[in-house]
Write a protein that holds these residues in place. Structure first.
Motif, PDB file in Angstrom:
ATOM      1  N   VAL A   2      56.128  79.055   3.152  1.00  0.00           N
ATOM      2  CA  VAL A   2      57.098  77.957   3.016  1.00  0.00           C
ATOM      3  C   VAL A   2      57.433  77.340   4.378  1.00  0.00           C
ATOM      4  O   VAL A   2      58.488  76.742   4.549  1.00  0.00           O
ATOM      5  CB  VAL A   2      58.402  78.439   2.321  1.00  0.00           C
ATOM      6  CG1 VAL A   2      58.134  78.811   0.872  1.00  0.00           C
ATOM      7  CG2 VAL A   2      59.044  79.589   3.082  1.00  0.00           C
ATOM      8  N   GLU A  12      58.843  73.697   4.615  1.00  0.00           N
ATOM      9  CA  GLU A  12      60.232  73.616   4.158  1.00  0.00           C
ATOM     10  C   GLU A  12      61.175  74.302   5.145  1.00  0.00           C
ATOM     11  O   GLU A  12      62.278  73.821   5.407  1.00  0.00           O
ATOM     12  CB  GLU A  12      60.371  74.240   2.767  1.00  0.00           C
ATOM     13  CG  GLU A  12      59.636  73.502   1.667  1.00  0.00           C
ATOM     14  CD  GLU A  12      58.167  73.917   1.509  1.00  0.00           C
ATOM     15  OE1 GLU A  12      57.637  74.690   2.350  1.00  0.00           O
ATOM     16  OE2 GLU A  12      57.538  73.456   0.540  1.00  0.00           O
ATOM     17  N   LEU A  13      60.724  75.426   5.693  1.00  0.00           N
ATOM     18  CA  LEU A  13      61.516  76.142   6.681  1.00  0.00           C
ATOM     19  C   LEU A  13      61.714  75.275   7.923  1.00  0.00           C
ATOM     20  O   LEU A  13      62.831  75.156   8.441  1.00  0.00           O
ATOM     21  CB  LEU A  13      60.833  77.465   7.046  1.00  0.00           C
ATOM     22  CG  LEU A  13      61.478  78.317   8.135  1.00  0.00           C
ATOM     23  CD1 LEU A  13      62.881  78.738   7.731  1.00  0.00           C
ATOM     24  CD2 LEU A  13      60.607  79.531   8.423  1.00  0.00           C
ATOM     25  N   THR A  52      61.611  72.044   8.152  1.00  0.00           N
ATOM     26  CA  THR A  52      62.518  70.947   7.812  1.00  0.00           C
ATOM     27  C   THR A  52      63.961  71.428   7.832  1.00  0.00           C
ATOM     28  O   THR A  52      64.844  70.753   8.377  1.00  0.00           O
ATOM     29  CB  THR A  52      62.174  70.366   6.425  1.00  0.00           C
ATOM     30  OG1 THR A  52      60.835  69.865   6.461  1.00  0.00           O
ATOM     31  CG2 THR A  52      63.127  69.250   6.021  1.00  0.00           C
ATOM     32  N   ALA A  53      64.195  72.612   7.272  1.00  0.00           N
ATOM     33  CA  ALA A  53      65.562  73.140   7.180  1.00  0.00           C
ATOM     34  C   ALA A  53      66.144  73.469   8.552  1.00  0.00           C
ATOM     35  O   ALA A  53      67.344  73.281   8.771  1.00  0.00           O
ATOM     36  CB  ALA A  53      65.595  74.373   6.276  1.00  0.00           C
ATOM     37  N   SER A  69      68.403  70.277   2.678  1.00  0.00           N
ATOM     38  CA  SER A  69      67.116  70.892   3.029  1.00  0.00           C
ATOM     39  C   SER A  69      67.214  72.415   2.989  1.00  0.00           C
ATOM     40  O   SER A  69      66.267  73.096   2.593  1.00  0.00           O
ATOM     41  CB  SER A  69      66.629  70.404   4.392  1.00  0.00           C
ATOM     42  OG  SER A  69      67.528  70.761   5.406  1.00  0.00           O
ATOM     43  N   GLU A  94      67.047  73.369  -0.636  1.00  0.00           N
ATOM     44  CA  GLU A  94      65.664  73.288  -1.122  1.00  0.00           C
ATOM     45  C   GLU A  94      64.854  74.502  -0.673  1.00  0.00           C
ATOM     46  O   GLU A  94      64.057  75.041  -1.436  1.00  0.00           O
ATOM     47  CB  GLU A  94      65.008  71.998  -0.629  1.00  0.00           C
ATOM     48  CG  GLU A  94      65.542  70.759  -1.315  1.00  0.00           C
ATOM     49  CD  GLU A  94      65.006  69.477  -0.693  1.00  0.00           C
ATOM     50  OE1 GLU A  94      63.979  69.532   0.021  1.00  0.00           O
ATOM     51  OE2 GLU A  94      65.630  68.428  -0.924  1.00  0.00           O
ATOM     52  N   LEU A  95      65.050  74.923   0.565  1.00  0.00           N
ATOM     53  CA  LEU A  95      64.343  76.098   1.075  1.00  0.00           C
ATOM     54  C   LEU A  95      64.714  77.340   0.279  1.00  0.00           C
ATOM     55  O   LEU A  95      63.848  78.093  -0.161  1.00  0.00           O
ATOM     56  CB  LEU A  95      64.660  76.318   2.558  1.00  0.00           C
ATOM     57  CG  LEU A  95      64.146  77.629   3.161  1.00  0.00           C
ATOM     58  CD1 LEU A  95      62.618  77.654   3.189  1.00  0.00           C
ATOM     59  CD2 LEU A  95      64.733  77.844   4.548  1.00  0.00           C
ATOM     60  N   THR A  96      65.988  77.556   0.074  1.00  0.00           N
ATOM     61  CA  THR A  96      66.419  78.779  -0.612  1.00  0.00           C
ATOM     62  C   THR A  96      66.183  78.732  -2.117  1.00  0.00           C
ATOM     63  O   THR A  96      66.286  79.766  -2.777  1.00  0.00           O
ATOM     64  CB  THR A  96      67.896  79.093  -0.310  1.00  0.00           C
ATOM     65  OG1 THR A  96      68.698  77.982  -0.690  1.00  0.00           O
ATOM     66  CG2 THR A  96      68.085  79.408   1.168  1.00  0.00           C
ATOM     67  N   GLY A 152      61.268  81.232   0.229  1.00  0.00           N
ATOM     68  CA  GLY A 152      62.304  80.728   1.131  1.00  0.00           C
ATOM     69  C   GLY A 152      63.541  81.606   1.107  1.00  0.00           C
ATOM     70  O   GLY A 152      64.069  81.993   2.152  1.00  0.00           O
TER      71      GLY A 152
END
Length: 157
Positions: A53, A56-57, A59-60, A68, A71-73, A78
């Motif tokens: 991930v 996404e990570l 981005t977060a 964000s 979304e990751l979690t 994530g």
């Protein structure tokens, strides 16, 4: 696989916590708790969960906002990666608390429950410990000693 890694992250840290809580005076506990390498197995689990991930990570953490991070979690890997990171950092905090407690000669009967609180809710455990540490260091500072105000008996030998 994600569920297994999620559970494994805590299982890898648990022996160190158990030693610090139930065998604080054992010499092996002091050696283990004195090493930052204890978190390496948990960090390997983190990497295994974070790599799938990574976009996404990134981005977060690169542009943090609640959306964000949410979304990751929401992704199993994530959430697992965040959990493994929390477990690793909590363990490092617990090890520092253990070593400071020993250095300041805080009773194991007080440190044990405080470490349990830290395992479960580390910010609360750390806050309580920081208050206790400040009080203990202030009291030790009022007593003259050959090795400084907060140097433990073991360090003076």
């Amino acid at each position: 696989m994600t569920g297994f890694l999620f559970e494994l992250s805590f299982l890898l840290a648990a022996p160190v916590w158990l030693l610090m809580i139930f065998a604080p005076a054992w010499g092996t506990t002091a050696r283990i708790a004195g090493s930052p390498l204890t978190v390496l197995p948990v960090l390997f689990v983190y990497v295994a969960l974070a790599v799938p991930v990574f976009p996404e990570l990134w981005t977060a953490v690169g542009s943090p906002d609640l959306g964000s991070f949410r979304e990751l979690t929401a992704l199993p890997d994530g959430a697992g990666a965040v959990w493994a990171q929390v477990i690793a950092w909590d363990l490092l905090i617990g090890q520092w608390m253990y070593r400071e407690g020993r250095r300041l000669e805080i009773s194991a009967l007080l440190m044990g429950p405080l470490l349990v609180l830290t395992v479960l809710l580390s910010p609360f455990g750390l806050l309580v410990f920081l208050g206790l540490r400040a009080v203990r260091a202030r009291r030790a500072g009022s007593r003259p000693s050959a090795g400084g105000p907060v140097l433990s008996q073991a360090a003076r030998r």
